[in-house]
Design an enzyme around this catalytic site. Structure first.
Site, mmCIF file in Angstrom:
data_model
loop_
_atom_site.group_PDB
_atom_site.id
_atom_site.type_symbol
_atom_site.label_atom_id
_atom_site.label_comp_id
_atom_site.label_asym_id
_atom_site.label_seq_id
_atom_site.Cartn_x
_atom_site.Cartn_y
_atom_site.Cartn_z
ATOM 1 N N ASP A 42 0.803 -1.220 0.000
ATOM 2 C CA ASP A 42 0.000 0.000 0.000
ATOM 3 C C ASP A 42 0.843 1.281 0.000
ATOM 4 O O ASP A 42 0.367 2.335 -0.381
ATOM 5 C CB ASP A 42 -0.928 0.023 1.235
ATOM 6 C CG ASP A 42 -0.184 -0.222 2.546
ATOM 7 O OD1 ASP A 42 1.048 -0.361 2.517
ATOM 8 O OD2 ASP A 42 -0.836 -0.288 3.605
ATOM 9 N N HIS A 43 2.114 1.201 0.389
ATOM 10 C CA HIS A 43 2.932 2.410 0.517
ATOM 11 C C HIS A 43 3.632 2.785 -0.792
ATOM 12 O O HIS A 43 3.519 3.901 -1.269
ATOM 13 C CB HIS A 43 3.996 2.209 1.595
ATOM 14 C CG HIS A 43 3.507 2.360 3.000
ATOM 15 N ND1 HIS A 43 2.562 1.549 3.547
ATOM 16 C CD2 HIS A 43 3.845 3.247 3.977
ATOM 17 C CE1 HIS A 43 2.332 1.924 4.808
ATOM 18 N NE2 HIS A 43 3.102 2.951 5.088
ATOM 19 N N ASP A 59 3.996 -1.349 11.354
ATOM 20 C CA ASP A 59 3.588 0.004 11.000
ATOM 21 C C ASP A 59 2.991 0.623 12.257
ATOM 22 O O ASP A 59 2.217 -0.027 12.974
ATOM 23 C CB ASP A 59 2.541 -0.028 9.878
ATOM 24 C CG ASP A 59 2.301 1.363 9.338
ATOM 25 O OD1 ASP A 59 2.837 1.685 8.262
ATOM 26 O OD2 ASP A 59 1.595 2.147 10.006
ATOM 27 N N ARG A 90 -0.214 12.699 10.290
ATOM 28 C CA ARG A 90 1.122 13.248 10.593
ATOM 29 C C ARG A 90 1.386 14.469 9.730
ATOM 30 O O ARG A 90 1.101 14.449 8.530
ATOM 31 C CB ARG A 90 2.213 12.213 10.311
ATOM 32 C CG ARG A 90 2.191 11.123 11.328
ATOM 33 C CD ARG A 90 3.389 10.209 11.270
ATOM 34 N NE ARG A 90 3.289 9.352 12.432
ATOM 35 C CZ ARG A 90 3.574 8.064 12.446
ATOM 36 N NH1 ARG A 90 4.029 7.475 11.367
ATOM 37 N NH2 ARG A 90 3.431 7.375 13.546
ATOM 38 N N SER A 146 6.975 7.013 12.970
ATOM 39 C CA SER A 146 6.929 5.745 12.249
ATOM 40 C C SER A 146 7.690 4.619 12.948
ATOM 41 O O SER A 146 8.656 4.857 13.669
ATOM 42 C CB SER A 146 7.535 5.976 10.866
ATOM 43 O OG SER A 146 8.065 4.798 10.340
ATOM 44 N N ARG A 185 9.458 2.554 11.310
ATOM 45 C CA ARG A 185 10.471 2.097 10.347
ATOM 46 C C ARG A 185 11.790 1.747 11.038
ATOM 47 O O ARG A 185 12.448 2.600 11.623
ATOM 48 C CB ARG A 185 10.669 3.136 9.229
ATOM 49 C CG ARG A 185 11.100 4.497 9.701
ATOM 50 C CD ARG A 185 11.036 5.543 8.584
ATOM 51 N NE ARG A 185 9.650 5.881 8.270
ATOM 52 C CZ ARG A 185 9.238 7.056 7.798
ATOM 53 N NH1 ARG A 185 10.105 8.017 7.552
ATOM 54 N NH2 ARG A 185 7.961 7.281 7.558
#
Ligand code: MIC
Ligand code: SF4
Length: 649
Positions: A65-66, A120, A380, A542, A544
């Protein structure tokens, strides 16, 4: 831990080991995992490195989706790897176009009372349906897929008591923005938020999910609602009524802290640049010119939200000085809008329809013009996340966003000459799971497709006896993982650590001066460990893990700050970087870039306690002895000593 809470009930059912005393380490069983493509490639490479033939969870799913822009082959290479590794490991695969992981998961897979770990930070969206849904780094999710428990601090439970009912034009988004104005984005590490009170009955599951989604911005471990009749109605409308269980707090429940919000007093709000807790009411901003409006993201792209937008746009045209773009959250939402005609109303009004995915929320296109205001229904607005330096992004509800799209300015929608469209929750969603690929029953013969842009996670060596690290960068408060590891146009490098490492802390590069990556690599290549100095709430945002992996690749061994946010601290530990805090915050002023931070006998010091003796050696030769702290568990220390979790497994 607070007794009689929904949190306690879920933890009791999933308890594996540890202590239920608030703040003490606790390990829970994970029922479901989710990954998305931008964090997923690393997570599955890590799973492969663990040599686990098939995942051991009840359900694991890989979403794409990203990274959907496909400028160059990298994104599609990632998709092919993800699809094939999912088939090989027993993971469902949600194809690109099927929607944003959190929206699709809520619609099709989330189950009240279950635990979900996702790579996520907005995984807590699932709390809208009564799940304990937690965001984590890819390696922690890989461990969960391998059947290992998830470790966290036994949570402090904050009860947010909702009373009353929202007035027209006031929304779920405004509730969470109000809560952000109270709790802010920092100081909430180790807490979970549980919604309670009579007001919750007035909120549907998609509204609740907007609230739990943006709970990520509070920095709490997760947020959740009870599972009640509204949850049942939503699951039945998704033809998943059999998944419903009732899950409510006991009558004599005791929370560690109570925050009360009267829904009747909530008004349209906006998070102003450049933090989700920089809150004003929309009436305070009224009249300000708006140039761009973006509607979508995992926060506000449910069917109800987009039906509302369509109803407001119907028969009108977007203001001539504004661009309006809409990204529906899932294929289910997009298809239903298309079939019921609402999509045609959006198109007729001049909305630019984007594919169903994260899109501009993660800087994939639609960067605003310099010096202009962008209104977004996202979660965000960190500086530069839009892809424009000096951006002015405001976070608002779909109601406020659409009002601005029509008028070209901030306007409190209650002052519009328009009746509030009454949008009933769907009692039947359109069900079509054809874009989910089921893994074959045993993935033995599946070939994993690994194109040249997919690299392996880099290794790290065990922690040295003594560290004399050079400060590679000194930064201020609230450094987000977007500062550390920018996404946007660089997102396609997620599977290529050497290339992605070149943009660590890119936002701090001054014209004509060497970048952080160049300086850190020079320190590393001289055989010296690198150190990062930060202040409050380092590593917000995030999940990440690249914000740990890439600094590790550049030779960083230690981060010292006032506080470090939960997911980022866990990622640092997973990749063998020591997360330390200043015992005396005044010592921050004593240390500058290029100074040396000396940690002698660090392995023994870690074995003894939570206090570390260190010395700052200034470039002038002056020395200061200082004290640093850590709050790592015994297992964390073992990981750090080994040079990261992958070395251990
Ligand atoms: C985000 O909203 O910042 C992201 C992109 O979804 C991240 C994950 C990532 O960086 O891939 C998140 O929230 O964890
Ligand atoms: Fe995607 Fe944005 Fe949600 Fe992150 S916050 S998952 S980028 S839509």
């Amino acid at each position: 831990m607070a007794k009689g809470t929904v949190v306690q009930k879920i933890i009791d059912k999933h308890f594996i080991s540890g202590s239920k005393i608030t703040g003490e380490p606790l390990a829970v069983r994970i029922d479901q995992t989710l990954t998305q493509d931008a964090t997923g490639t690393m997570a599955y490479l890590e799973l492969e490195a663990m040599k686990i033939p098939q995942v051991k969870t009840e359900l694991s799913i890989s979403y794409v989706d990203h990274n959907m822009m496909q400028n160059g082959p990298e994104n599609r290479n990632d998709h092919l790897y993800l699809r094939s590794v999912a088939a090989a490991k027993g993971v469902k695969f949600s194809r690109p176009g099927n929607g944003i992981c959190h929206q699709v998961h809520l619609e099709r897979f989330g189950e009240p009372g279950k635990t979900l770990l996702g790579s996520d930070s907005h995984t807590p969206t699932g709390g809208g349906i009564g799940m304990m849904a937690i965001g984590a780094g890819g390696l922690d999710v890989a461990m969960a897929m391998a059947g290992k428990p998830f470790r966290m601090a036994s949570p402090k439970v904050i009860g947010v008591k909702l009373t009353g009912e929202l007035r027209p034009w006031c929304t779920a988004k405004d509730i969470i923005l109000k809560l952000l104005s109270i709790m802010t984005t920092k100081g909430n590490v180790g807490c979970m938020v549980e919604y309670c009170g009579p007001g919750i009955e007035t909120l549907s599951v998609p509204q609740r999910a907007t609230i739990t989604n943006m709970g990520a911005e509070l920095g709490v471990t997760t947020s959740l609602f009870p599972s009640d009749q509204r949850t049942k109605a939503f699951l039945e409308a998704q033809e998943r009524g059999d998944k419903w269980v009732e899950l409510i707090a006991d009558a004599d429940v005791e929370y560690d802290r109570i925050i009360e919000i009267d829904l009747a007093e909530v008004e349209p709000m906006a998070a102003c640049p450049s933090s989700p807790d920089n809150i004003k009411t929309v009436s305070e901003l009224a009249g300000g010119k708006v140039e761009q409006v973006l509607i979508g993201s995992c926060t506000n792209s449910s069917l109800r939200d987009l039906m509302l937008v369509a109803a407001m746009l119907k028969g009108k045209t977007v203001h001539e000085e504004v661009t309006l773009s809409i990204a529906p959250g899932s294929r289910q939402v997009l298809e239903m809008l298309a079939r019921n005609g609402a999509l045609a109303d959006m198109i007729a009004a001049g909305a630019r329809i984007l594919e169903s995915g994260c899109g501009p929320c993660i800087g994939q296109g639609q960067s605003p013009a310099n010096g202009t205001i962008s209104l977004r229904t996202f979660n965000r607005n960190f500086a530069g996340r839009t892809g424009t330096k000096g951006d002015q992004a405001y976070l608002v509800s779909p109601e406020v966003a659409t009002a601005a799209a029509l008028t070209g300015k901030f306007i409190d929608p209650r002052t519009l000459e328009m009746a509030y469209p009454q949008i009933a929750e769907a009692d039947k969603f359109l069900i079509n799971d054809d874009m989910i690929i089921e893994p074959p029953c045993c993935g033995k013969d599946i070939e994993i497709i690994r194109k040249p842009t997919i690299g392996n996670p880099p290794g790290n060596e065990a922690l040295a006896m003594d560290i004399a690290g050079q400060v590679a960068i000194k930064v201020g408060d609230k450094i987000t993982t977007d500062h550390i590891m920018p996404a946007g146009v660089h997102l396609k490098l997620r599977s290529n650590i050497p290339a992605y490492s070149q943009v660590v802390f890119e936002c701090f590069t001054e014209d004509g001066k060497p970048s952080f990556a160049e300086r850190a690599a020079a320190i590393r290549d001289a055989g010296t460990p690198g150190v990062i100095i930060g202040r409050d709430s380092y590593g917000q945002g995030s999940s990440r893990e690249h914000a740990a992996i890439c600094p590790m690749f550049l030779g960083i061994k230690v981060v010292v700050a006032f506080t470090i946010e939960r997911i980022h601290a866990a990622n640092l530990i997973n990749f063998g970087i020591l997360p330390l805090t200043f015992a005396d915050q005044a010592d921050y002023d004593k240390i500058e870039e290029n100074d040396v931070l000396q940690l002698n006998g660090i392995r023994e010091q870690l074995a003894v306690g939570a206090t570390i003796k260190a010395t700052i050696i200034k470039t002038s030769g002056d020395k200061y002895d200082i004290i640093l702290n850590h709050n790592m568990s015994e297992e964390d220390i073992e990981i750090i000593l080994s040079g990261g979790r992958l070395n251990m497994v």
